[in-house]
Enzyme design. Structure first.
Site, PDB file in Angstrom:
ATOM      1  N   ASN A 150       0.800  -1.222   0.000  1.00 21.76           N
ATOM      2  CA  ASN A 150       0.000   0.000   0.000  1.00 21.76           C
ATOM      3  C   ASN A 150       0.834   1.275   0.000  1.00 21.76           C
ATOM      4  O   ASN A 150       0.321   2.344  -0.284  1.00 21.76           O
ATOM      5  CB  ASN A 150      -0.949   0.016   1.215  1.00 21.76           C
ATOM      6  CG  ASN A 150      -0.231  -0.266   2.514  1.00 21.76           C
ATOM      7  OD1 ASN A 150       0.396  -1.307   2.674  1.00 21.76           O
ATOM      8  ND2 ASN A 150      -0.303   0.666   3.447  1.00 21.76           N
ATOM      9  N   CYS A 324      -2.745   5.428   8.567  1.00 24.43           N
ATOM     10  CA  CYS A 324      -2.796   5.169  10.008  1.00 24.43           C
ATOM     11  C   CYS A 324      -1.626   5.814  10.724  1.00 24.43           C
ATOM     12  O   CYS A 324      -1.730   6.183  11.878  1.00 24.43           O
ATOM     13  CB  CYS A 324      -2.771   3.665  10.259  1.00 24.43           C
ATOM     14  SG  CYS A 324      -3.736   2.766   9.072  1.00 24.43           S
TER      15      CYS A 324
HETATM   16  N1  PLP Z   1      -4.356  -3.800   4.100  1.00 33.56           N
HETATM   17  C1  PLP Z   1      -3.902  -2.870   3.250  1.00 33.56           C
HETATM   18  C2  PLP Z   1      -2.796  -3.220   2.315  1.00 33.56           C
HETATM   19  C3  PLP Z   1      -4.468  -1.602   3.240  1.00 33.56           C
HETATM   20  O1  PLP Z   1      -3.998  -0.673   2.404  1.00 33.56           O
HETATM   21  C4  PLP Z   1      -5.530  -1.317   4.142  1.00 33.56           C
HETATM   22  C5  PLP Z   1      -6.132   0.034   4.186  1.00 33.56           C
HETATM   23  O2  PLP Z   1      -5.511   0.992   4.606  1.00 33.56           O
HETATM   24  C6  PLP Z   1      -5.972  -2.325   5.006  1.00 33.56           C
HETATM   25  C7  PLP Z   1      -5.363  -3.554   4.948  1.00 33.56           C
HETATM   26  C8  PLP Z   1      -7.092  -2.101   5.979  1.00 33.56           C
HETATM   27  O3  PLP Z   1      -8.327  -2.045   5.307  1.00 33.56           O
HETATM   28  P1  PLP Z   1      -9.593  -1.339   6.000  1.00 33.56           P
HETATM   29  O4  PLP Z   1      -9.300   0.135   5.992  1.00 33.56           O
HETATM   30  O5  PLP Z   1     -10.763  -1.678   5.126  1.00 33.56           O
HETATM   31  O6  PLP Z   1      -9.727  -1.905   7.353  1.00 33.56           O
END
Ligand code: PLP
Length: 378
Positions: A150, A324
């Site tokens: 991400n 986050c």
């Molecule tokens: N995994 C990845 C790679 C992400 O980019 C995100 C989102 O920020 C998440 C998990 C978490 O997803 P959610 O925001 O739907 O809980």
């Protein structure tokens, strides 16, 4: 001031068609999908349509999907659910590049007495399938490797990893965090060796707070949430009908406009990068193979918190890693694990695009970036 939004890896705008699809279930169609009267049956049918749409996009059988409250819950359900199914094995293998939803859950599992191996990238910044396979021991139950990072957009070799892991021990399960792969890679899960996969709607112009866990038929797994028979007894709790309908609509839209969407995002990324790199001293973090929706950029000599602030004032939204940690601006664990110096990490920003991003958006954004970088370097 209209915002130029280049933070689509954090979240995306809800598409108007998605909102239209959801509205009836936020208004008159408020039935509980477990009720047997007409309003309930209508909600249940809407869930089924959404399930078929998401399944079609990812190449799964509709019954292999469990709707959840998002990527984070799906990841929890994947990790805990396989451990609860309990063959007695107590070791998990993951990578240092995962989202905190995986890393912090693994840390919590360690505090409960499970053991976790965090495979680090090699000097080339990449996770190698052999390194993951050789971390597997006789006690390993699950391997969890994300499909697309991400922060950098880098594609991880999940198929090669699954093949190497299963060649070593066919009983080891493979989960992939596919939150950033949805809409950026063709998934076709029915042709792959991945046993579980996590998804989220809000990265693909769907609503926040809804996601899905794919559990391949026959995978040993037990539910984490109890107290109702929803989702074929795999996830108790009254379903978020409108949210799930929105996820279905977003998935269907993606499927129907797949080629146009991919072409558009790639073109936007290229315009942005060509213009940016011609005007400002920059280097990319990450490299290929990667998805065009995410670009991580090093601005030598420019502090990322200051640059972000100036861009925000100019109406450009970007990010210094995952949302986050953006509040605290801790240096990205991903870039550090890939071997970049901490000083470089503090000078790097993520730009992420969607099919809502226009060419004029990125051209204007580059002008603002150039002004901000020149001011900060002075
Ligand atoms: N995994 C990845 C790679 C992400 O980019 C995100 C989102 O920020 C998440 C998990 C978490 O997803 P959610 O925001 O739907 O809980």
């Amino acid at each position: 001031m209209t915002m130029i939004y280049l933070d689509n890896a954090a979240t995306t705008a809800v598409h108007p068609d998605v909102l239209d699809a959801m509205m009836p279930y936020l208004t008159n169609g408020y039935g509980n999908a477990s009720s047997i009267h007409a309003l309930g049956r209508e909600a249940k049918a809407a869930l089924q349509t959404a399930r078929e749409r998401v399944a079609l996009l990812i190449g799964a059988h509709p019954q292999e999907l469990v709707f959840t409250s998002g990527g984070t819950e799906s990841i929890h359900a994947a990790l805990y659910g396989t451990l609860l199914a309990g063959t007695g094995r107590r070791h998990v293998v993951t990578t240092a590049l995962e989202h905190h939803a995986v890393l912090h859950t693994c840390a919590f599992l360690e505090s409960l007495g499970y053991s976790v191996t965090y495979v680090a990238p090699r000097e080339d910044g990449r996770i190698h399938p052999d390194d993951v396979a050789s971390a597997v021991t006789a006690d390993t139950l699950l391997v969890s490797v994300m499909s697309v990072n991400n922060e950098t957009g880098v594609i991880l070799p999940v198929d090669e990893i699954a093949a190497a892991v299963k060649a070593r021990d066919a009983a080891v399960l493979v989960h992939s965090d596919m939150v950033q792969a949805l809409g950026t890679l063709r998934l076709q899960l029915d042709q792959r060796q991945v046993d579980l996969a996590s998804f989220s709607a809000h990265k693909v112009h769907g609503p926040k707070g809804v996601g899905a866990l794919y559990i391949r038929r026959g995978t040993p797994w037990r539910p984490v949430l109890h107290g109702g028979t929803q989702e074929r007894e795999r996830r108790a709790g009254t379903e978020n009908v409108a949210g799930i309908v929105g996820f279905g609509a977003a998935a269907e839209r993606l499927r129907q406009h797949w080629d146009d969407h991919q072409r558009h995002v790639r073109q936007i990324r290229d315009v942005f990068w060509d213009m940016l790199s011609a005007r400002v001293p920059v280097e990319r973090n990450g490299g290929e193979p990667s998805v065009p929706a995410i670009l991580n950029v090093w601005f030598p000599g420019v502090r990322n918190d200051r640059l972000l602030m100036r861009l925000d004032l100019a109406g450009v939204a970007a990010s210094a890693g995952s949302a986050c940690t953006a509040g605290s601006l801790e240096p990205s664990h991903v870039l550090q694990a890939m071997g970049y110096e901490v000083s470089r990490v503090h000078e790097s920003l993520r730009f992420s695009f969607s099919d809502f991003t226009s060419e004029s958006d990125v051209r204007t954004a580059v002008q603002h970036i150039e002004e901000a970088v020149n001011a900060l370097r002075r």
